[in-house]
Design an enzyme around this catalytic site. Structure first.
Site, PDB file in Angstrom:
ATOM      1  CG  HIS A 180      -4.092  -2.917   4.048  1.00  0.00           C
ATOM      2  ND1 HIS A 180      -5.237  -3.451   3.505  1.00  0.00           N
ATOM      3  CD2 HIS A 180      -3.092  -3.234   3.193  1.00  0.00           C
ATOM      4  CE1 HIS A 180      -4.934  -4.087   2.376  1.00  0.00           C
ATOM      5  NE2 HIS A 180      -3.645  -3.959   2.163  1.00  0.00           N
ATOM      6  CD  GLN A 226      -5.325  -3.156  -1.738  1.00  0.00           C
ATOM      7  OE1 GLN A 226      -4.861  -3.986  -0.959  1.00  0.00           O
ATOM      8  NE2 GLN A 226      -6.105  -3.490  -2.766  1.00  0.00           N
ATOM      9  CD  GLU A 247      -0.050  -5.394   1.996  1.00  0.00           C
ATOM     10  OE1 GLU A 247      -0.253  -6.487   1.450  1.00  0.00           O
ATOM     11  OE2 GLU A 247      -0.777  -4.390   1.818  1.00  0.00           O
ATOM     12  NE  ARG A 302     -12.765  -2.647  -3.358  1.00  0.00           N
ATOM     13  CZ  ARG A 302     -13.201  -3.729  -2.716  1.00  0.00           C
ATOM     14  NH1 ARG A 302     -12.351  -4.673  -2.340  1.00  0.00           N
ATOM     15  NH2 ARG A 302     -14.486  -3.870  -2.449  1.00  0.00           N
ATOM     16  CG  HIS A 360      -0.527  -0.840  -1.033  1.00  0.00           C
ATOM     17  ND1 HIS A 360      -1.042  -0.487   0.189  1.00  0.00           N
ATOM     18  CD2 HIS A 360      -0.986  -2.103  -1.285  1.00  0.00           C
ATOM     19  CE1 HIS A 360      -1.756  -1.484   0.685  1.00  0.00           C
ATOM     20  NE2 HIS A 360      -1.740  -2.478  -0.200  1.00  0.00           N
TER      21      HIS A 360
END
Length: 335
Positions: free
Chosen positions: A115, A113, A132, A210, A190
């Site tokens: 972000h 995926q 993150e 995804r 990642h």
């Protein structure tokens, strides 16, 4: 304003097809009347997401579990306490808490995926940027993560492999052990591998694109892929995607400082640890061991492995953790 002391929050357990059993071992109890076959992959420890920001969880706001603010959301505390809660940090533009802290546990690989960053997130309704960081709490022998692309991989390679098992072969496979740290800026492709438990610090977003979801490998029900958006949001190179091995011996270190949050790791045996600077909010998470939070303005608070507390900026300035055994703590600040 009266010092509210450390805030305990009621976690939100989120079902995931790849979830394992470690979260329950950490004391995260599923809701009553839960289907016995339901697998939980995430425990949202500190969360304040509005309904329009959710894609996987039915609830986005953790509630305070102790007095004097029992049952209140962080958004409500921001409106009531303001800087007494956040210190010099600011809420999100919508008035919500500017951080999301989770525990994740995997029995199977997560989807590959991406972000979005702020620029790409601004293109979609209900999209929010997400940077993150992962701190590895536990990992089975041979466990790995996929993080970033192998040298020489180009966008056309990714485009051809997207939605197929070949995509994993284009990525860097990294063995993980307890205590390892990985930072994943927005745009980093990642996936967490099977058999890994991590503490995840992130910007307040549930937006995920995804590229591959291992449906054939695990006989999982098909979920939607977001190949076009993932390719548009993906960065071929992420120079700030740092990785650090576990710390040996007692001490502390700054793991990462971003415009959104900072994370410091403390490891101590048989002594007190000064945890934070005065008048700034902290999130404290025990990743191993046990400790007692002490301070002149509140009763001692015992914390064990997997527990989390929010320390408002107005809380006593001399809060320390007294170790009950060898303990590793994450101290998370804003900005």
């Amino acid at each position: 304003m009266r010092d509210p002391g450390p805030l305990a929050l009621e976690p939100i357990l989120v079902p995931k097809p790849w979830g394992g059993k470690r979260l329950q071992e950490l004391g995260k109890v599923p809701p009553s009347r839960t289907a016995p076959t339901l697998r939980y992959g995430e425990s949202w420890e500190v969360a304040d997401l509005p309904d329009d920001a959710l894609s996987a969880s039915e609830r986005g706001r953790t509630l305070v579990a102790n007095e004097p603010h029992l049952g209140k959301s962080l958004r409500r505390l921001i409106s009531e306490l303001g800087p007494a809660l956040l210190g010099s940090a600011s809420p999100t533009p919508a008035g919500d808490f500017p951080l999301l802290f989770k525990l994740l546990d995997t029995a199977e690989n997560l989807s590959i995926q991406v972000h979005p960053d702020e620029h790409y997130a601004s293109r979609g309704s209900g999209w929010f940027a997400k940077t993150e960081s992962w701190y590895v709490l536990d990992a089975k022998p041979g466990a790995t993560i996929l993080k970033g692309l192998r040298p020489g991989v180009g966008m056309e390679d990714i485009r051809e492999a997207a939605g197929t098992p070949a995509l994993a072969g284009l990525m860097q496979k990294i063995p993980v052990r307890p205590g390892d740290f990985h930072h994943l800026p927005a745009g980093t492709v990642h996936a967490l591998g099977a058999g890994v438990t991590v503490a995840e610090v992130q910007t307040p977003s549930d937006t995920t694109f995804r590229l591959y979801d291992w449906t054939a490998e695990y006989s999982r029900p098909a979920r939607r892929l977001h190949i076009t958006d993932a390719l548009n949001a993906l960065s071929l190179v992420s120079p700030d995607a740092i990785s650090l091995p576990g710390m040996t011996g007692d001490g502390d270190r700054l793991l990462v400082r971003t415009p959104h949050y900072r994370i410091r790791e403390h490891r101590a045996t048989d002594h007190r640890v000064l945890l934070r600077s005065p008048q700034e909010l902290s999130i404290l998470a025990v990743v191993s061991g046990r400790a007692v939070l002490e301070g002149s303005g509140h009763a001692p608070v015992e914390m064990g492995t997997g527990s989390t507390a929010v320390i408002p900026a107005a809380a006593t300035t001399d809060i320390r953790a007294m170790t009950l055994e060898t303990v590793t703590l994450l101290e998370i600040g804003l900005g």
